[in-house]
Motif scaffolding. Structure first.
Motif, short mmCIF file in Angstrom:
data_model
loop_
_atom_site.label_atom_id
_atom_site.label_comp_id
_atom_site.label_asym_id
_atom_site.label_seq_id
_atom_site.Cartn_x
_atom_site.Cartn_y
_atom_site.Cartn_z
N ASP A 1 0.86 -1.19 0.00
CA ASP A 1 0.00 0.00 0.00
C ASP A 1 0.90 1.23 0.00
O ASP A 1 2.06 1.19 0.42
N TYR A 2 0.34 2.34 -0.46
CA TYR A 2 1.15 3.54 -0.67
C TYR A 2 1.67 4.14 0.63
O TYR A 2 2.77 4.73 0.65
N GLN A 3 0.93 4.02 1.72
CA GLN A 3 1.39 4.60 2.98
C GLN A 3 2.64 3.88 3.49
O GLN A 3 3.60 4.52 3.93
N THR A 4 2.62 2.56 3.42
CA THR A 4 3.78 1.78 3.84
C THR A 4 4.97 2.08 2.94
O THR A 4 6.11 2.25 3.40
N ALA A 5 4.71 2.16 1.64
CA ALA A 5 5.79 2.43 0.68
C ALA A 5 6.38 3.83 0.89
O ALA A 5 7.61 4.01 0.82
N ALA A 6 5.52 4.80 1.17
CA ALA A 6 6.01 6.17 1.39
C ALA A 6 6.89 6.24 2.63
O ALA A 6 7.94 6.90 2.63
N ARG A 7 6.48 5.56 3.69
CA ARG A 7 7.30 5.53 4.91
C ARG A 7 8.62 4.81 4.66
O ARG A 7 9.67 5.21 5.17
N ALA A 8 8.57 3.74 3.86
CA ALA A 8 9.79 2.98 3.56
C ALA A 8 10.78 3.83 2.77
O ALA A 8 12.00 3.70 2.96
N LEU A 9 10.28 4.67 1.87
CA LEU A 9 11.18 5.57 1.14
C LEU A 9 11.94 6.47 2.09
O LEU A 9 13.15 6.69 1.93
N GLN A 10 11.23 6.99 3.07
CA GLN A 10 11.85 7.89 4.05
C GLN A 10 12.92 7.17 4.88
O GLN A 10 14.05 7.64 5.01
N THR A 11 12.55 6.02 5.41
CA THR A 11 13.48 5.29 6.28
C THR A 11 14.65 4.69 5.49
O THR A 11 15.71 4.44 6.05
N SER A 12 14.45 4.49 4.19
CA SER A 12 15.52 3.93 3.35
C SER A 12 16.51 5.00 2.90
O SER A 12 17.53 4.68 2.28
N GLY A 13 16.19 6.25 3.18
CA GLY A 13 17.14 7.31 2.87
C GLY A 13 17.02 7.90 1.49
O GLY A 13 17.99 8.47 0.97
N TYR A 14 15.82 7.80 0.88
CA TYR A 14 15.70 8.35 -0.47
C TYR A 14 15.84 9.87 -0.46
O TYR A 14 16.45 10.45 -1.36
#
Length: 210
Positions: free
Chosen positions: A171-184
């Protein structure tokens, strides 16, 4: 003693004064009417401008949707993430990096790659700073979209699993948070900005492989 009603004295206003007052009233009415006309015209112009802006934004989204869905099938990047990042990173395709070099996602060039140097804003040590970076140059927007999908799917040269949680998200919310924590991105509000864009323009409706 009986009360005697006092007769009101009739005011004798000169005809010239009455004419002047009438002219002033007519003039005031005309000014108010003209002001209202200007306000109506201004509001109509703003409304037309907003409608045109919304139309351009929708056109930008619809242009990216088909290929974003293809990339979802091939690499697993949710279309809502691809499109919202393109919107945020490129200012709807209007940034210099996007309009001149087709780099929709702010992807930087390595030292071994040819690139274009541009200034950008990054959040460093708790504050925004203007820095100079080298960014990748693409032949068209779709090449930029494909390179972005490859980056998320295959990671960086120093960490092939850097964005694995983004690809794994359903889902987009999980993906958006993952982008942040992954350092994008360095922007501390990156996640909330992506989610706000997705929700405002209902981009998650494209998160299907049909």
């Amino acid at each position: 003693m009986p009360y005697k009603r006092r007769r009101r004295r009739k005011l004798n206003i000169p005809a010239g004064v009455l004419a002047l007052i009438a002219a002033l009233v007519v003039g005031l009415v005309a000014v108010v009417g003209q002001y209202e006309h200007i306000q109506d015209a201004r509001e109509a112009s703003i409304s037309e401008s907003n409608a045109a802006l919304l139309q351009r934004k929708q056109a930008f989204i619809h242009r990216l949707v088909p290929y974003a869905k293809t990339l979802y099938v091939n690499y697993g990047v949710l279309p809502s993430i691809t499109i919202s990042q393109a919107i945020l990173e490129s200012d709807w395709g209007n940034s210099k990096l996007a309009s001149d070099y087709h780099n929709l996602f702010g992807v930087k060039a390595s030292t071994a790659e040819s690139g274009q140097e541009l200034t950008t804003q990054e959040f460093v040590n708790g504050q925004w700073q203007t820095v100079t970076g080298r960014f990748r140059v693409y032949s068209d927007d779709y090449a930029s979209m494909r390179d972005h999908a490859l980056l998320l799917a295959h990671g960086t040269s120093w960490n092939h699993n850097q964005y694995a949680t983004v690809i794994a998200a359903r889902d987009y919310q999980t993906a958006a948070r993952a982008l942040q924590t992954s350092g994008y991105a360095t922007d501390p509000g990156y996640t909330s900005k992506l989610i706000a864009i997705i929700q405002k323009y209902k981009l998650n409706q494209y998160d299907t492989k049909e």
